[in-house]
Design a protein around this motif. Sequence first.
Motif, mmCIF file in Angstrom:
data_model
loop_
_atom_site.group_PDB
_atom_site.id
_atom_site.type_symbol
_atom_site.label_atom_id
_atom_site.label_comp_id
_atom_site.label_asym_id
_atom_site.label_seq_id
_atom_site.Cartn_x
_atom_site.Cartn_y
_atom_site.Cartn_z
ATOM 1 N N VAL A 368 -3.601 15.126 -23.442
ATOM 2 C CA VAL A 368 -3.753 16.574 -23.307
ATOM 3 C C VAL A 368 -3.334 17.007 -21.908
ATOM 4 N N ALA A 369 -3.828 16.311 -20.893
ATOM 5 C CA ALA A 369 -3.460 16.634 -19.515
ATOM 6 C C ALA A 369 -1.957 16.466 -19.302
ATOM 7 N N LEU A 370 -1.384 15.430 -19.917
ATOM 8 C CA LEU A 370 0.055 15.198 -19.796
ATOM 9 C C LEU A 370 0.858 16.365 -20.380
ATOM 10 N N LEU A 371 0.488 16.818 -21.574
ATOM 11 C CA LEU A 371 1.178 17.945 -22.202
ATOM 12 C C LEU A 371 1.016 19.220 -21.383
ATOM 13 N N LEU A 372 -0.175 19.448 -20.887
ATOM 14 C CA LEU A 372 -0.406 20.658 -20.099
ATOM 15 C C LEU A 372 0.420 20.633 -18.816
ATOM 16 N N ARG A 373 0.529 19.464 -18.208
ATOM 17 C CA ARG A 373 1.325 19.373 -16.988
ATOM 18 C C ARG A 373 2.788 19.679 -17.272
ATOM 19 N N LEU A 374 3.306 19.155 -18.349
ATOM 20 C CA LEU A 374 4.697 19.418 -18.720
ATOM 21 C C LEU A 374 4.895 20.889 -19.067
ATOM 22 N N HIS A 375 3.933 21.468 -19.771
ATOM 23 C CA HIS A 375 3.996 22.882 -20.143
ATOM 24 C C HIS A 375 4.023 23.776 -18.906
#
Length: 847
Positions: A368-375
């Motif tokens: 989740v943190a990974l996706l949010l960072r990319l977003h």
Amino acid sequence: MTAMTPRLDRPGFLPRLSSRHLPRARLSTPLIESQARVRLLCAPAGSGKSALLAECLLQAPPSCGVCWLPLSGASLTTDAFCSALAQALGLDEPHDESSLLARLARWTTPTWVFLDDYCRLPNPALDQLLDRLLATSSPVLSWWLGVRRRPHCNWPRLLLEGELYEVDSPSLLFERSEIEQLVNHPSITPQCIDRMSQYTAGWCAGVRVAMLEASAWIASAPDAGARRSATLLDYLQHELFDALAPELAEAWRVLVHLPRFNADLCEHLFGAGEGAQWMRTLQELGCFIEPWEDSSEWLRVFAPLTLLLRDEPWPAGRSWHRRACQWFSARGDWQAAVEQALAAEEFEVAASLLHNFTFDYLFQDQNVALLLRLHEQQPDELMFGTPHLVGLITTALLFAGRFDEAAHSIEQMARFTPQPSAAAQRQLVARWQAQQGWLLHLQGQAQPARGHFLEALRDLPPAAWPARLFCLSGLTQQALLEGELEQAHALSREALCLARAQGSLLFEALLELDHAQLLEQRGALHRSESLLDNMHALLSAKRYLAGPLLGRIALRRGRIALRQGRDQQAAEHFQTGLDECLRSQDKRALYGFLGLALLDANHGDYAQAFVRLRDAERLMQQRHIPDVVYRAVLLMVSCHFWLQQGRPELAEEALTRVLRHYRGANGVQAPPATLELIPRLEYLLVLAQVYLHKAQAPLEALAPLLEQAQRRGMQGMETELRLALAEVAFLLGRSALAKSHLEEGLALVSRCNLQQALRELRLRQPEMLASLGFEEALMATGDNPLSQRELEVLKLIALGSSNLQIADQLFISLHTVKTHARRIHSKLGVERRTQAVAKAKALGLMG
């Protein structure tokens, strides 16, 4: 290395412990009491080996000789080693290898020989000499070795003969309680010590440096990560990098930036024929390389060093991460591949790899943190390229509580209309409705959310089973919020069957959280706890050792332990859940703060309880989480505390204000994580008004709430309301009615083991139970909370029987014995077997 000093009671120079040394009897006592001839302490630099050896030496019996040989890690010749050892033993004449071996074989005086910081680099000849010394020396000689590199000796033979006692690196780490004893600074808070413990992992050198830099730790934010320490970096330079060949030092710097690695990956990174050998050499030299999550194949660098060095300038880093990404991609490890693509700043590659993510990837590790960072880093054109990507990002945003961004993400589904066929168009709209339904559901908009869920289920194809599961989970939570427990149970079963049919353990765990809440509402805390324990065990067995689901499971286990009166277990679960939710960007971190605050209030520390509530509010605001998620829940817990403190005017003002949002035609639904929020707010308001003498017909106001809880089978809520009614009647001077409600409430407390509800009553009204004649009744022996089978198990426990022996004697499974034991501990409010036996005897439950 330990400083040396002359000793009056023994010849020569012996080690001197630091003035800040902390004796660790848990390590030194077993070492000293061991009958093994060889004690081996094998651990990397800074692990406290020399200090522990010195602590043991200083406790040597007066009748026992001691010999301390500091070797400083030097790679000596065999002749030089023999000479140094002979001199340390006080032998006058020079000794070559054969004469020294012969002399030690005939040694008659009990002696402890300490070899501190044995040769750090591979030295086959010296290792062979050491092996001969250990094998042939007299039985009265005890060898104590502190090593970074495990010498090539015949350890299996010593182990099989009972002559080896080994202390490994994890055992040498400081425990949290030891760090607390070491840190002697008036401004160091328990939270600061928790951060030190977490980010040093108890590594002795790391803890010592943190103590030197105590002021910087005090100034850092509560959720700050590891601190970049120049002192620690200098320590690593001298103790690690200066001793490594340049190619090995470079390889180690590459590996420290990888979350995990194995021999094949090292071959890919550093070259065939060399990479795996370099990795094994670094392992052998004690370069802080350890198993990754108990794996037999994967390794990692010790976590505190990874945290320390991950932000270090590394110009060559992008190319190394790019190569690692290629390797993980070729093996279909999409999570690691995306992480490495992000580290390499290959954002388009990372976005393209996300197409391989399924929805259950979101509930693994820190995805989740990974996706949010990319977003956050990339434009919409890159991140919203397909409906699948939109769905992933929307789910991550909803999970984190970022509703405004989730609404924007959902709007991006319009990019893909119209679809080439009517069926495809209906399916696209159904996916949009599933996402929109969850957004509305989390915002408390029950009716429109339900409509979207039902319409989505009608048109979603079988292949879109994750979206169907999300819809069924949303409908389950809505039924729970409405108190429709039978409907919630049916929806939960349907969803669980679908998840199991798809073989998705992660989705199953997500849905079992709904089921656990259902059981808790019914007052079946034991069944709820057993369900959560089983899911935790299943996830751990599959190596899902971290991630948002384990965080949520820990928080729910903490809530159940709190309600049962098991404060110590509750604190452990709440802290574990809070830490995991913070790492996973999960909005449910709120409930970790709330649980710990309730425990603080239980012990009278209201100042700390309100600090935790402020920390929770600050976190919610920093992460831009809407008020609807946390405001009412925070105020509800605050009102519990204000009533316990005798400040009802604050509680009444807050409760009156917050209840406006939940009453009337435009009232919103409670947050899904706090199913019984509204009735709790209602009865707390009645109590506050009674305290202020402003209530009009308070008993009549509580009666419909009680009737509703009874009709719905919500025994937990019924218990709290019974006790509230008893409290109101007591304050109004209606003792007979108070006793009646109290009897009913105490029966529910006993039946469902809802100790927290009773404790909160006592915190509000300390004299009430005694005034009504119930204080002694609580300790009466007539009402036995244990079943007949539980009593049989407890009696066998009292006789010293193991779980396996109990299973054999009662003809039940081992799992059933463990379940009975857990329930016994829960009902008696204890943590251990011995406490359960003592408590049962004190209460007269055992003849």
